[in-house]
Design a protein around this motif. Sequence first.
Motif, short mmCIF file in Angstrom:
data_model
loop_
_atom_site.label_atom_id
_atom_site.label_comp_id
_atom_site.label_asym_id
_atom_site.label_seq_id
_atom_site.Cartn_x
_atom_site.Cartn_y
_atom_site.Cartn_z
N UNK A 97 20.95 5.79 -21.93
CA UNK A 97 21.53 4.71 -22.44
C UNK A 97 21.01 4.29 -23.71
N UNK A 98 19.73 4.42 -23.99
CA UNK A 98 19.06 3.88 -25.19
C UNK A 98 19.34 4.83 -26.40
N UNK A 99 19.56 6.34 -26.01
CA UNK A 99 20.00 7.34 -26.96
C UNK A 99 21.54 7.20 -27.28
N UNK A 100 22.17 6.83 -26.30
CA UNK A 100 23.69 6.49 -26.70
C UNK A 100 23.90 5.40 -27.50
N UNK A 101 23.31 4.49 -27.24
CA UNK A 101 23.26 3.14 -28.04
C UNK A 101 22.80 3.38 -29.43
N UNK A 102 21.48 4.23 -29.60
CA UNK A 102 21.45 4.49 -31.19
C UNK A 102 22.55 5.17 -31.87
N UNK A 103 23.19 6.26 -30.89
CA UNK A 103 24.20 7.06 -31.47
C UNK A 103 25.31 6.29 -32.02
N UNK A 104 25.61 5.36 -31.31
CA UNK A 104 26.94 4.43 -31.19
C UNK A 104 26.78 3.44 -32.29
N UNK A 105 25.52 2.76 -32.22
CA UNK A 105 25.44 1.63 -33.05
C UNK A 105 24.69 1.66 -34.14
N UNK A 106 23.68 2.91 -34.42
CA UNK A 106 23.01 2.94 -35.59
C UNK A 106 22.09 1.93 -35.91
N UNK A 107 21.09 1.45 -34.94
CA UNK A 107 20.18 0.37 -35.19
C UNK A 107 19.30 0.62 -36.18
N UNK A 108 18.69 -0.13 -36.94
CA UNK A 108 17.66 0.16 -37.95
C UNK A 108 16.34 0.55 -37.65
N UNK A 109 15.94 0.02 -36.39
CA UNK A 109 14.49 0.09 -35.86
C UNK A 109 14.58 -0.12 -34.49
N UNK A 110 13.22 -0.38 -33.79
CA UNK A 110 13.29 -0.43 -32.49
C UNK A 110 13.65 -1.90 -32.09
N UNK A 111 13.24 -2.70 -33.00
CA UNK A 111 13.50 -4.19 -32.57
C UNK A 111 15.01 -4.59 -32.77
N UNK A 112 15.93 -3.89 -33.55
CA UNK A 112 17.17 -4.02 -33.72
C UNK A 112 17.94 -3.25 -32.53
N UNK A 113 17.43 -2.24 -32.11
CA UNK A 113 17.98 -1.61 -30.81
C UNK A 113 17.53 -2.38 -29.61
N UNK A 114 16.72 -3.07 -29.46
CA UNK A 114 16.38 -3.95 -28.48
C UNK A 114 17.32 -5.13 -28.35
N UNK A 115 18.04 -5.69 -29.49
CA UNK A 115 18.72 -6.71 -29.32
C UNK A 115 20.25 -6.48 -29.25
N UNK A 116 20.39 -4.96 -29.38
CA UNK A 116 21.93 -4.72 -29.30
C UNK A 116 22.33 -4.63 -27.79
N UNK A 117 23.93 -4.72 -27.49
CA UNK A 117 24.27 -4.74 -26.18
C UNK A 117 24.29 -3.13 -25.97
N UNK A 118 23.92 -2.82 -24.88
CA UNK A 118 23.63 -1.38 -24.56
C UNK A 118 24.93 -0.82 -24.32
N UNK A 119 25.29 0.61 -24.66
CA UNK A 119 26.57 1.18 -24.41
C UNK A 119 26.67 1.21 -22.62
N UNK A 120 27.97 0.84 -22.37
CA UNK A 120 28.39 1.19 -20.81
C UNK A 120 27.51 -0.25 -20.04
N UNK A 121 27.08 -1.25 -20.62
CA UNK A 121 26.49 -2.38 -20.07
C UNK A 121 26.79 -3.75 -20.72
N UNK A 122 26.92 -4.77 -20.11
CA UNK A 122 27.18 -6.20 -20.59
C UNK A 122 25.63 -6.81 -20.90
N UNK A 123 24.59 -6.10 -20.85
CA UNK A 123 23.25 -6.41 -21.11
C UNK A 123 22.65 -5.93 -22.36
#
Length: 303
Positions: A97-123
């Motif tokens: 899920x983390x990998x899919x979210x990085x692919x879809x949203x292109x976050x700048x770093x880990x902090x930015x990834x943590x703040x994103x809504x995960x792919x396939x989830x409302x969390x």
Amino acid sequence: MAAFTAQDVKALREKTGCGMMDCKKALSQADGDMDKAIDFLREQGLAKQAKKASRIAAEGVAYAATTDDLSVGVVIEVNAETDFVAKNDSFMEFVKTCADTVIAENPADVEALLALKAVGSDKTVAELLQEKVLTIGENIQIRRFVRLEGACVAYVHAGGKIGVLVNFDTDVAAKPEFVSYGKDVAMQIAALNTPYLTRDDVPAEVIEHEKDVMRQQVINEGKPEAIADKIVMGKINKYYKENCLVDQEFVKDNKLTVGQYTKNTAKELGGSIEIAKFVRFEKGEGIEKRQDDFAAEVASMVK
């Protein structure tokens, strides 16, 4: 409102693994007191992981994946405390899920990834991370990731010990044979831990250092200084062949270099292929692992 800084929020997140908004609320409730804020989060059932966050997380997985059309790829490392976690389906689902979210949203770093809504989830990814810590019972950390665009091929070795992502400039990525070729290159990188792509990528200071060491070795072997430089040049060529991917002997056919294998494959597929860049993550590399003294632990229990 209690006085606390963004650094306080960050410190509380690192200690507990809780989300940013939860940490802000906890610090407000605790008038900025860090220990009271941790207690508040634990009381809310959000920071059962507070103590776990101090444990060393050097296991887990290095994972790599691409989109179906190979146009975007990611390699990511998610750490846990024991190697058993890598076999846990729930943990691996989170990693993917983390990998899919990085692919879809292109976050700048880990902090930015943590703040994103995960792919396939409302969390958010941070909320999913908290859930995994609570259910699995180990400190879990997203350590790093790299996202590349273009023709990408991913390879995961030994169930997540090593993850490799290779990026190519090519016009034959749509052909199935290209993926097989790309996997071969990725496996080579995984096996030999290749530091550089081409000779041009080796820093000048590294080559000068190698020359100095090699020259002294030659002189210590009793060779005349007059021919030392010629011998050193031969050794430097060998250094390139061992440390530059395109110059390395191809592990599946040592009569070819990886560069020659690439040219041959491009010709066979009727197009062009150039290795543009690669990333290799090895699980836990650079993390100082805990050294448990089992005998001392048992002795302490029977006192």
